[in-house]
Structure formats: C-alpha cells, structure tokens
Design an enzyme around this catalytic site. Structure first.
Site, PDB file in Angstrom:
ATOM      1  N   GLY A  26       0.740  -1.396   0.116  1.00 32.16           N
ATOM      2  CA  GLY A  26      -0.005  -0.187   0.011  1.00 32.16           C
ATOM      3  C   GLY A  26       0.820   1.324   0.006  1.00 32.16           C
ATOM      4  O   GLY A  26       0.270   2.290   0.311  1.00 32.16           O
ATOM      5  N   ASP A 133      -8.463   6.737   1.941  1.00 31.44           N
ATOM      6  CA  ASP A 133      -7.419   7.327   2.721  1.00 31.44           C
ATOM      7  C   ASP A 133      -6.644   8.603   1.608  1.00 31.44           C
ATOM      8  O   ASP A 133      -6.618   8.333   0.772  1.00 31.44           O
ATOM      9  CB  ASP A 133      -6.488   6.166   3.180  1.00 31.44           C
ATOM     10  CG  ASP A 133      -5.938   5.484   1.994  1.00 31.44           C
ATOM     11  OD1 ASP A 133      -6.526   5.062   1.078  1.00 31.44           O
ATOM     12  OD2 ASP A 133      -4.704   5.080   1.971  1.00 31.44           O
ATOM     13  N   ASP A 134      -6.049   9.333   2.569  1.00 33.87           N
ATOM     14  CA  ASP A 134      -5.198  10.362   1.993  1.00 33.87           C
ATOM     15  C   ASP A 134      -5.958  10.854   0.879  1.00 33.87           C
ATOM     16  O   ASP A 134      -5.418  11.166  -0.352  1.00 33.87           O
ATOM     17  CB  ASP A 134      -4.073   9.757   1.322  1.00 33.87           C
ATOM     18  CG  ASP A 134      -2.978   8.914   2.588  1.00 33.87           C
ATOM     19  OD1 ASP A 134      -3.394   9.386   3.618  1.00 33.87           O
ATOM     20  OD2 ASP A 134      -2.272   8.416   2.186  1.00 33.87           O
ATOM     21  N   TYR A 178      -8.216   7.490   9.332  1.00 34.95           N
ATOM     22  CA  TYR A 178      -7.809   6.330   9.739  1.00 34.95           C
ATOM     23  C   TYR A 178      -6.701   6.143  10.982  1.00 34.95           C
ATOM     24  O   TYR A 178      -6.350   4.942  11.245  1.00 34.95           O
ATOM     25  CB  TYR A 178      -7.206   5.446   8.509  1.00 34.95           C
ATOM     26  CG  TYR A 178      -5.990   6.400   7.872  1.00 34.95           C
ATOM     27  CD1 TYR A 178      -4.862   6.143   8.215  1.00 34.95           C
ATOM     28  CD2 TYR A 178      -6.181   7.230   6.663  1.00 34.95           C
ATOM     29  CE1 TYR A 178      -3.485   6.899   7.968  1.00 34.95           C
ATOM     30  CE2 TYR A 178      -5.107   7.799   6.178  1.00 34.95           C
ATOM     31  CZ  TYR A 178      -3.790   7.594   6.644  1.00 34.95           C
ATOM     32  OH  TYR A 178      -2.683   8.329   6.012  1.00 34.95           O
ATOM     33  N   TRP A 237      -3.627  -1.870   9.863  1.00 35.58           N
ATOM     34  CA  TRP A 237      -2.718  -1.564   8.710  1.00 35.58           C
ATOM     35  C   TRP A 237      -1.422  -0.868   9.334  1.00 35.58           C
ATOM     36  O   TRP A 237      -1.583   0.400   9.731  1.00 35.58           O
ATOM     37  CB  TRP A 237      -3.521  -0.393   7.749  1.00 35.58           C
ATOM     38  CG  TRP A 237      -2.632   0.059   6.637  1.00 35.58           C
ATOM     39  CD1 TRP A 237      -1.493   0.537   6.619  1.00 35.58           C
ATOM     40  CD2 TRP A 237      -3.126   0.193   5.181  1.00 35.58           C
ATOM     41  NE1 TRP A 237      -0.977   0.971   5.412  1.00 35.58           N
ATOM     42  CE2 TRP A 237      -1.713   0.923   4.634  1.00 35.58           C
ATOM     43  CE3 TRP A 237      -4.233  -0.193   4.722  1.00 35.58           C
ATOM     44  CZ2 TRP A 237      -2.110   1.206   3.046  1.00 35.58           C
ATOM     45  CZ3 TRP A 237      -4.088   0.179   3.201  1.00 35.58           C
ATOM     46  CH2 TRP A 237      -3.056   0.542   2.419  1.00 35.58           C
ATOM     47  N   ASP A 238      -0.325  -1.777   9.515  1.00 35.60           N
ATOM     48  CA  ASP A 238       0.555  -1.131  10.226  1.00 35.60           C
ATOM     49  C   ASP A 238       1.995  -0.611   9.233  1.00 35.60           C
ATOM     50  O   ASP A 238       2.365  -1.407   8.449  1.00 35.60           O
ATOM     51  CB  ASP A 238       1.118  -2.329  11.035  1.00 35.60           C
ATOM     52  CG  ASP A 238       2.088  -1.715  12.419  1.00 35.60           C
ATOM     53  OD1 ASP A 238       2.461  -0.685  12.225  1.00 35.60           O
ATOM     54  OD2 ASP A 238       1.837  -2.428  13.537  1.00 35.60           O
ATOM     55  N   ASN A 239       2.217   0.715   9.575  1.00 36.01           N
ATOM     56  CA  ASN A 239       3.324   1.336   8.920  1.00 36.01           C
ATOM     57  C   ASN A 239       4.588   1.495   9.639  1.00 36.01           C
ATOM     58  O   ASN A 239       5.473   2.295   9.178  1.00 36.01           O
ATOM     59  CB  ASN A 239       2.612   2.862   8.596  1.00 36.01           C
ATOM     60  CG  ASN A 239       1.634   2.908   7.617  1.00 36.01           C
ATOM     61  OD1 ASN A 239       1.671   1.974   6.585  1.00 36.01           O
ATOM     62  ND2 ASN A 239       0.524   3.857   7.739  1.00 36.01           N
TER      63      ASN A 239
END
Length: 701
Positions: A26, A133-134, A178, A237-239
C-alpha cells in the site's frame, strides 16, 4: 443482481472468521513485480500468514484511473496473481481507491465502481477493499445536497458495493480518519468515526493505523477505545516498517511495541512495509513470529529476560524474533539469485556443434588465474555473517528508534566532539579516556566498512541492489565522522574538506530537500539522538595582548597537524613570528574569532613587513608591502566567519594605508590554501628567497 451473501452464510453456520495476518502493498512508489508477489505468497504460506492486500498507490488503475477496466494483458497478470495466492493458501484482497474524484451521489459513478469490481471478481478474486485514505474531505456541491456528511457518503457507497458483491467474507473499508491523530476532537468524540460505526454494515471490517499514521506504540487500551466507537474490532494497517515518506531511510528492525495481548482484540494485522521488496524479509518474518506467539502456536521459545525489554511481552521477544529473521535471511543472501553469480571454480568448456563459424568468445572455460610470487594476490570476498546483518539492522532500525550500535556511535561521537579540548592538553586521565573512546569509535566505523564490503560481494544481487543506496549513504556518513575524529585526535592533518563552501558532492548530504530542511528553525529537533549538536555562534573582536597565549596554542596545534615531523622541521614562515608572539600586529590590524568555548581563530597583519622579510631572507614583492596571517581551530567548520574576519582585516589594513598584502602558506596547509584561493582575490606570487615548500599569495587593496 446482488450475489449470494458469503459472510451472512458464515454467520448462520457459526463459522469463526480467521484472524487476518499478512502484507499490504500500500505504499507510494514503484509497485512490486508479479514475480516478487508470487514469491511473497510462498513466504506467507511458509511462515503462517494468510492475507495479501493489493493496494499499490501508484498502480494507476487502482487509484488515479480507478474507473478504467483492465486490458486483456493486465487481466491475464492479475488472474495469474490471484491463482498463485490461492495456491499458497493466501487470501488475495483487491483494493480500489476511488476517493480522489468520485461523486458519491452519482448513480453512474457507483455503477462504474461496481463494474470494475465485477471484472476483478471474474478473475477469481473473492475479497475486496474500498480505500478512502489520503484524500480531500471537502464534498462537491452534488454530494452536499445528497449526504449529511462525508462519512455518510462513504458509508452509503461502501454498503451498496458490499451488498452488490454478495457480502463477501472479507471486505475492508479504510476511513479517511484512519488514525487517532486525524480524529476531531479525539477518537471517542469523532463524529466521523461514530457515523462509520453506526452505519457501516457489520460484515465490513475497518482498517486502522493506530494513534498515528506511523504509530510508535499500539496499546490494548487504544484498540478498546476505537473498537467501541467503530462497533467492531479493527484490522491494523501497520506502517511501522513503511519508508515511502523518506527516501533516505529503510527499516529492518523488529516488530515491537505491539503487545501480543492485542491479538484477541483485533480482527487482524497487515504490515505495509518498505517500498523495496527484498529487505522486507525482516519485517514480514517478524510479524509472522509475533502472530504465532500470540496465538498459542509458538514454534520457538520466545520468552526470557532481555536487557532492553524490561516489563515486556511474556510471549514475544522482539530481539529474539529479529535474530530468527536475520538468521533465515542470511541464507537468502548466500544463495545465487540469478545467472551472473560467482563463477564455478572449475568451469567446463562450452561444446559447439559442427560449424564453420568461429565460436563466440566467452569467459566460460578460461583457465583460473593463479598469481605469481611477485604478483598481487587475488581479491577474496569475505563471506557475509549474521553479525553483519545484525549491524545492518541496527543501523536501519525503526522510525522512532536507532539500534544499539547506532545509538552507541552517536553517543560516542557527541562525547568525543564535546571533549575535544582534552586532546590538546598534556597527558591526563581525560586525555587517556578520549583516546580510548576514539579507538572504540574507530573499531565501530571499521565494522560498518566491513559489513558494506561483505554485503557488496554477497551472491544474491537482487537483495543487494535494493539495499545499495542505503548502505552507500551510511558508509559515506561514517567515513566523514571517522575522519573528523581522527583529525581531532591529531592522527591526520586538518582537511580542507571540513572548512569549505565548495566541497566535493559526497561531503554534503540531502540535495535540495536537505537545504530546505536546514533553513527551517525546527530542523534536527526530532532527531532520534536526543542531544543534536547546535550551530555555533561566532563573534569577531579586536586583538588584545592577552590573546597571545590562545593564539600560540592554535598556531602550535595547526603546525602539529601539518606534518608528522616536529615543528622545527617545517619551513619557517614570516608570519610565525606574529602567531608565535615574537612580533606584534600593527595597530588596529588584529582580529580574534571566538565561539562559546573561547578563542578559535585569529587574523593578524603588519602594514610594513620589510624588516620581518629581511630577517627571514625574503625580498618583498613590490606591490605587496603588507603581510597577513590567519588561522582557525579545527572545530571551526563554517567558512563564513573566516571570510568575514579576513574581509574585516583587509579593510582595516587599507584604512591604515596599505596598497597590497601577501601571506605565506606551507604546501601542506591545504585547508588554508583552498580558503584563500576560493576568496577570489588572492593569487599566487613569486618571491625571492621563498623556501621550496612555501607558497606566497597576495591581493591588491
């Protein structure tokens, strides 16, 4: 016509939905190749992960041109990818991101979205995701008339698409808000999230990144809070390993600061890792270990006391999980990934079928070169070790944390710089400590160079190419730091590279982006090393007799730096008398540079240097009767105060009646030669009686 409901059927049969675990592609940047994704599916199956979320931001038919159907060629690739995922037991989730320009209230737009997802469904995909998102949160006039809020618009379209697809068992929704940082005024009072929680159909799961876009910690308490608002457990959703926001960083540290107590509170966890595919071995391997540790399926003992993990998760040790990942990754490094790897020790000749043509020349079959007794020995690449990979990981650790070796190097460099005056003193305990710590710092620098060389010669070139820019960058930075410490310790002469406004390109970092950052007042205040050096403030004042001692110290220290031989062996300069205190500068023709620690430079002049020249058996050039000398302590790395000081001195000497000045420099003093040369006004002069290793430069006033 809506398709049969998969999730509804699952609910009716009492089927337990499995914990979602895996990878989301992503990030912003070049998407992974089809071959890399297929390899990813194999790794996921091997490590016990079950999900892949297809959401590359720069796949233009995923986001920018979401309305466009896939061409036959593109469709063939997606079919092959979905088939490969199924073959490896991985749930392929196709995500689409229409939020840039969709009109939510336009039925034709919604029909276009359904058509696109129907096409992907025909490829064999049964799991989907809508991402918002974004994107900008301002609705167009038509949507403002149809919906009470942006959240209502998104939820309405998402629910409709979900039902159209038959309520698939896996359907993910990514909200615009988010993470907690985006919620107004906070998570529990967010009108946006409450609308999502109350109106989104229960079979749809919600993606969440935690407290921030890139979350340092994700706590059980924070998940309980957002779950109560969303009325469902989120999918993380781990960044934590994402690097698409900074091209100078890559992250190969452990999966940490997420307790395994989270697992029962979550619907799943997907890691959105580095843009570069191959270094993500570490991030994905660590996530798999974390998931197994929290599910009662530990295939390795993860418990134990870790020095830096006091009070940590009893089921999972980030340090040990990282070691497991690096151990497995080492085997990948040592395997040849493609033709062109190391050639065999005993190559065989290519056999050519009968033909009148000359055979193509190749290196296969060439005899192995054996150097003679007087020849250079063959270069032998040292094999990569686990210690090298552990060092690599510590240098490129996590967004909020350097690894232990990186922290130690920063701490030692800061200490050596802060206590550099100890080296100039007579031998004391502090001097001995400084030299001991400098030696340890040098050993750490050499370890980085060794790691770089071994990585550069590893057989698996695909991994190397993903890492190469990063390891070159850290090698360059460490090289500069090492040279600076050696200079402070008197092991090398002062470098012209340190004090110049025209360095080689490798002597400065960051390009235009770096220049913008350095102009901002907040630059450096979020460095992970908590004591970043501050920019020095310099002042220039007139010389006074009490300054002689400090000037002599600087003069002697710079002489020691010019040559390993004793100062007496250096060719004498006329200006030695000025700096050494035997001569006094002419009235109003002396300046001193000071920083927060005291005198750090000087510029002295004689308006009439005739007598001093005769004493040194020199003949003055006719148009340059005056002499100047200037010197700076090695800690002065900014050329600006030096330019201001010499400019001020030349103005004072012109006011005193001088029509031209000269200076003398030893050829070994490259630092000051470069400085005078780049002023633009000083040129090389011929002077009778000048020693062979001395250069004279002058300028008219």
């Amino acid at each position: 016509m809506p398709k049969p409901s998969a999730s509804k059927a699952a609910a009716e049969t009492g089927k337990t939905r499995r914990f979602i675990s895996g990878v989301v592609e992503g990030f912003y940047g070049r998407p992974w190749t089809m071959e890399q994704r297929t390899e990813l599916f194999q790794r996921e199956q091997k490590w016990g992960l079950n999900t892949y979320l297809y959401a590359p931001k720069d796949d233009y038919k995923h986001r920018m041109y979401w309305r466009d159907l896939y061409s036959p060629e593109e469709a063939e690739k997606l079919v092959a990818l979905i088939t490969a995922a199924k073959k490896n037991g991985v749930d392929f989730i196709y995500a689409i991101s229409p939020g840039l320009d969709i009109t939510f209230s336009n039925p034709k737009e919604v029909a276009t979205l359904k058509r696109k997802l129907d096409q992907v469904s025909g490829f064999g995909c049964s799991s989907f995701s809508l991402l918002f998102d974004d994107i900008e949160t301002e609705m167009c006039p038509a949507d403002k008339q149809a919906f009470s809020s942006f959240a209502h618009a998104q939820v309405a379209v998402t629910n409709e698409v979900f039902k159209h697809l038959g309520q698939p068992d896996t359907f993910l929704f990514c909200p615009t808000d988010y993470c907690a940082a985006f919620c107004t005024p906070n998570v529990s009072q967010s009108a946006y999230l409450h609308t999502v929680g109350e109106n989104l159909l229960p079979g749809i799961d919600v993606l969440w990144t935690g407290p921030k876009v890139v979350s340092h910690h994700i706590t059980v308490e924070s998940i309980v809070e957002v779950s109560s608002v969303l009325k469902r457990a989120p999918v993380i959703w781990d960044n934590i390993h994402a690097n698409d926001y900074d091209p100078q960083r890559i992250f190969m540290g452990p999966y940490k600061d997420r307790p395994t107590d989270l697992i029962p509170k979550l619907r799943g966890v997907l890691t959105n890792p580095n843009c570069e595919y191959y270094p993500n071995f570490v991030a994905i391997h660590n996530l798999a270990t974390w998931c197994r540790s929290g599910g009662g399926q530990r295939d390795v003992e993860m418990t134990g006391d870790d020095d830096d993990e006091a009070g940590s998760d009893p089921c999972y040790s980030p340090r040990r999980a990282l070691t497991l990942a690096l151990t497995d990754w080492l085997q990948e490094f040592l395997s040849t990934d493609q033709p062109g790897g190391p050639r065999p020790l005993n190559p065989t000749h290519l056999k050519k079928e009968s033909s009148d043509e000359e055979p193509m020349q190749t290196d296969v079959g060439d005899p192995v070169y054996v150097p003679g007794s007087g020849d250079n020995p063959l270069f032998t690449a040292e094999p990569l070790t686990l210690d090298d990979l552990q060092l690599l990981s510590e240098l490129f650790y996590l967004p909020y944390e350097h690894g232990s070796t990186a922290r130690t190097m920063l701490t030692e460099l800061d200490w050596l710089k802060a206590h550099r005056e100890a080296v100039a003193e007579a031998e004391t305990e502090m001097t001995a400590e400084w030299r001991s710590r400098a030696k340890c710092f040098d050993v750490m620098c050499v370890a980085v160079f060794t790691m770089f060389n071994r990585l550069s010669n590893a057989p698996n070139r695909s991994i190397l190419y993903d890492l190469y820019n990063y390891i070159c960058d850290i090698k360059s930075g460490v090289t500069l730091a090492r040279a600076y410490v050696k200079q402070l310790g008197g092991q090398s002469r002062p470098s012209g590279q340190v004090m110049t406004d025209d360095p080689e390109p490798w002597g400065f970092r960051g390009g235009l982006s770096g220049e913008f950052q350095r102009m901002l007042p907040c630059h450096g205040n979020r460095d992970l090393f908590r004591h970043p050096p501050m920019t020095s403030v310099y002042s220039i004042r007139p010389f006074c007799p009490e300054d002689k001692t400090e000037i002599q110290k600087i003069h002697m220290e710079m002489q020691r730096g010019e040559a390993k031989a004793p100062a007496a062996a250096l060719p004498a300069l006329i200006s030695d008398g000025l700096a050494g205190g035997q001569l006094c500068p002419s009235p109003s023709c002396g300046l001193v540079l000071e920083d927060e620690r005291g005198v750090c430079g000087y510029a002295l002049g004689l308006t009439d240097a005739t007598a001093a020249a005769l004493n040194n058996q020199r003949a003055l050039p006719g148009d340059f009767p005056s002499m100047v000398t200037m010197q700076l302590h090695p800690r002065v790395t900014d050329p600006a105060p030096a330019r201001r000081m010499i400019g001020s001195l030349l103005s004072l000497m012109k006011t005193s009646g001088s029509r031209g000045v000269f200076c003398e420099l030893r050829k070994g003093d490259r630092r000051m030669f470069d400085f005078y040369s780049k002023l633009g006004s000083f040129t090389t002069l011929k002077m009778a009686g000048l020693p062979q290793d001395v250069i004279a430069m002058g300028t008219s006033l």
